[in-house]
Enzyme design. Structure first.
Site, PDB file in Angstrom:
ATOM      1  N   ASP A  36       2.659 -71.309  64.946  1.00  0.00           N
ATOM      2  CA  ASP A  36       3.049 -72.662  64.671  1.00  0.00           C
ATOM      3  C   ASP A  36       2.699 -73.417  65.961  1.00  0.00           C
ATOM      4  O   ASP A  36       2.186 -74.481  65.697  1.00  0.00           O
ATOM      5  CB  ASP A  36       4.500 -72.535  64.809  1.00  0.00           C
ATOM      6  N   ASP A  59      17.433 -74.317  68.092  1.00  0.00           N
ATOM      7  CA  ASP A  59      16.643 -74.437  69.123  1.00  0.00           C
ATOM      8  C   ASP A  59      16.024 -75.700  69.435  1.00  0.00           C
ATOM      9  O   ASP A  59      15.968 -76.496  70.647  1.00  0.00           O
ATOM     10  CB  ASP A  59      15.440 -73.605  69.042  1.00  0.00           C
ATOM     11  N   SER A  76      10.630 -63.298  61.404  1.00  0.00           N
ATOM     12  CA  SER A  76      10.178 -63.794  62.340  1.00  0.00           C
ATOM     13  C   SER A  76      11.001 -63.220  63.673  1.00  0.00           C
ATOM     14  O   SER A  76      12.034 -62.698  63.642  1.00  0.00           O
ATOM     15  CB  SER A  76      10.558 -65.530  62.558  1.00  0.00           C
ATOM     16  N   ARG A  93      16.733 -70.850  76.392  1.00  0.00           N
ATOM     17  CA  ARG A  93      16.233 -72.563  76.102  1.00  0.00           C
ATOM     18  C   ARG A  93      16.201 -73.394  77.159  1.00  0.00           C
ATOM     19  O   ARG A  93      15.404 -74.223  77.561  1.00  0.00           O
ATOM     20  CB  ARG A  93      16.968 -72.948  74.619  1.00  0.00           C
TER      21      ARG A  93
END
Length: 442
Positions: A18, A126, A182, A97
């Protein structure tokens, strides 16, 4: 701070499909791209990722080791707080994060970048976590979120489109189109979602797990750890069986991961409520975090007692606490439990750097000043179980609680205590009977 370059973007780069495609796409849009990679404990060949980003056109690649900061500045306060979202999730991604985003902001400010970009999807948490942190620390920043831009998501409607784009632009493919789920990893946990896991009634395959063994295959012999806390934070971990003694935060946490992983500790499979309003299924492995959560919870219950300005202070007293003191200080723990729920939701929702979250974390830290002591934890077959504890500040009074010694407790007082607490129950029943009688009369 240098002059702002409106064509410069700092991209949260992972080296995966990505963000590699996003890097090339941003260059197609006319941007200059700095790739930022945070070493937060994931299993990554950072030099290979740097080479890849450079080959794809990044004008600069910044690799930052934030593991120590992640443990000390994010995981430790979460342990203090007993932070857990919806009673099960220990917030491994949620804590990572803001740590990564802070690094993004520091690079953007230092380099004069007007933009920060990320590869988070438009359906997940996220995107919120990255962007709220960026806006909190760098208010003038502009965010480029490709997965929310129609010109991007209409072009890339699925992973197959990304694979075709990668092949056209010479982007190396790290995974195949048939990748069944994922994964996102850091030193606190690994999370798995999507693919075969999107059906909540499907059982996650055994080969999915990477940090932990199956509890059924864990060793037949337990590890007995002693975890020492000061002010609610871990300061020492020891294991008599392998003679390990660790006092540095990062080393402690990595060691707990290895011990917990060996015994299959910290696996959960849950459906959670995302901040954006969707329910999602996630599978998580959090071995070291689970051990610390269980140990801290046990010690906090044992000795959460004094805050600096509490009206009752036992600091200079050698005698055991009275019943009145115990009841008062139990109220402090109830308040702290409510704060735990609040801060867990704030962290999950991306508000780490919001003033309300900082306020709650400071209040929790104040409550932890006397959470001091050592918990003995048995690690065995998927479970971390506190089996003993000791503290110089415990409110546990063995004589007071003993069934064999009366101590400073008069059983007669219990009658009045019960009658006072029964007043509202008796009144409720009286009213119910009166209502029932009137209804019968009608």
């Amino acid at each position: 701070m240098p002059a702002i370059d409106k064509e410069l973007v700092v991209l949260a780069y992972s080296g995966g499909l990505d963000t590699s495609c996003i890097l090339v796409w941003l260059r197609e849009q006319g941007y200059k791209v700095i790739a930022y990679l945070a070493n937060i404990g994931q299993d990554e060949d950072f030099e290979a990722a740097k080479t890849k980003a450079t080959a794809l056109g990044a004008i600069k690649v910044v690799i930052e080791d934030v593991r120590q900061s992640f443990v000390e500045d994010y995981i430790w306060p979460a342990v203090q707080a007993g932070a857990v979202y919806e009673d099960r999730y220990l917030l491994g991604t949620s804590l990572a994060r803001p740590c990564i985003s802070k690094g993004l902001v520091e690079v953007a400010r230092r380099e004069g970048a007007a933009h920060i970009s990320h590869g988070a999807t438009g359906k997940g948490n996220d995107q919120v976590r990255f962007e709220l942190t960026c806006y909190a620390l760098y208010p003038r920043v502009k965010i480029i979120a490709p997965w929310r831009l129609p010109e991007f998501y209409r072009r890339f409607r699925g992973r197959q489109d990304l694979f075709e784009y990668a092949e056209q632009h010479g982007i190396p493919l790290p995974v195949t189109p048939k990748s069944p789920w994922s994964m996102d990893a850091n030193l606190m946990h690994i999370s798995y979602e999507s693919g075969v896991l999107e059906d909540p009634n499907s059982v996650a395959p055994d080969e999915l797990y990477q940090m932990t063994v199956s509890p059924e295959n864990a060793p037949a012999e337990a590890d007995i750890l002693q975890v020492e806390f000061h002010s609610g934070k871990p300061v020492r971990v020891s294991n008599a069986r392998d003679q390990q003694v660790l006092v540095k935060p990062l080393e402690m946490f990595l060691y707990l991961n290895s011990i917990g992983g060996k015994h299959g500790v910290g696996r959960i499979d849950i459906v959670e409520n995302r901040f954006v309003g969707l329910k999602s299924r996630g599978v998580y492995e959090t071995p070291g975090g689970t051990i610390l959560h269980e140990a801290h919870l046990d010690l906090e219950t044992f000795c959460l007692d004094r805050v600096r300005n509490a009206r009752i202070s036992l600091r200079d007293r050698s005698e055991a606490p009275t019943l009145t003191e115990i009841l008062f200080l139990q109220e402090l723990r109830r308040i702290k439990q409510r704060l735990t729920t609040t801060v867990s939701e704030q962290i999950y929702n991306g508000f780490w750097f919001a003033p309300e979250c900082e306020f709650v974390r400071q209040a929790i830290a104040l409550s932890q000043q006397r959470v001091v002591g050592t918990v003995t934890v048995k690690i065995y077959k998927g479970k971390a179980q506190a089996i003993a504890r000791t503290s110089p500040h415990s409110l546990y009074n063995q004589e007071l609680v003993s069934m064999d010694v009366q101590g400073d407790y008069d059983p007669i007082d219990a009658g009045g205590f019960i009658r006072i607490n029964a007043i509202r129950l008796r009144e409720h029943q009286r009213i119910e009977q009166e209502i029932a009688s009137r209804q019968i009369a009608l």
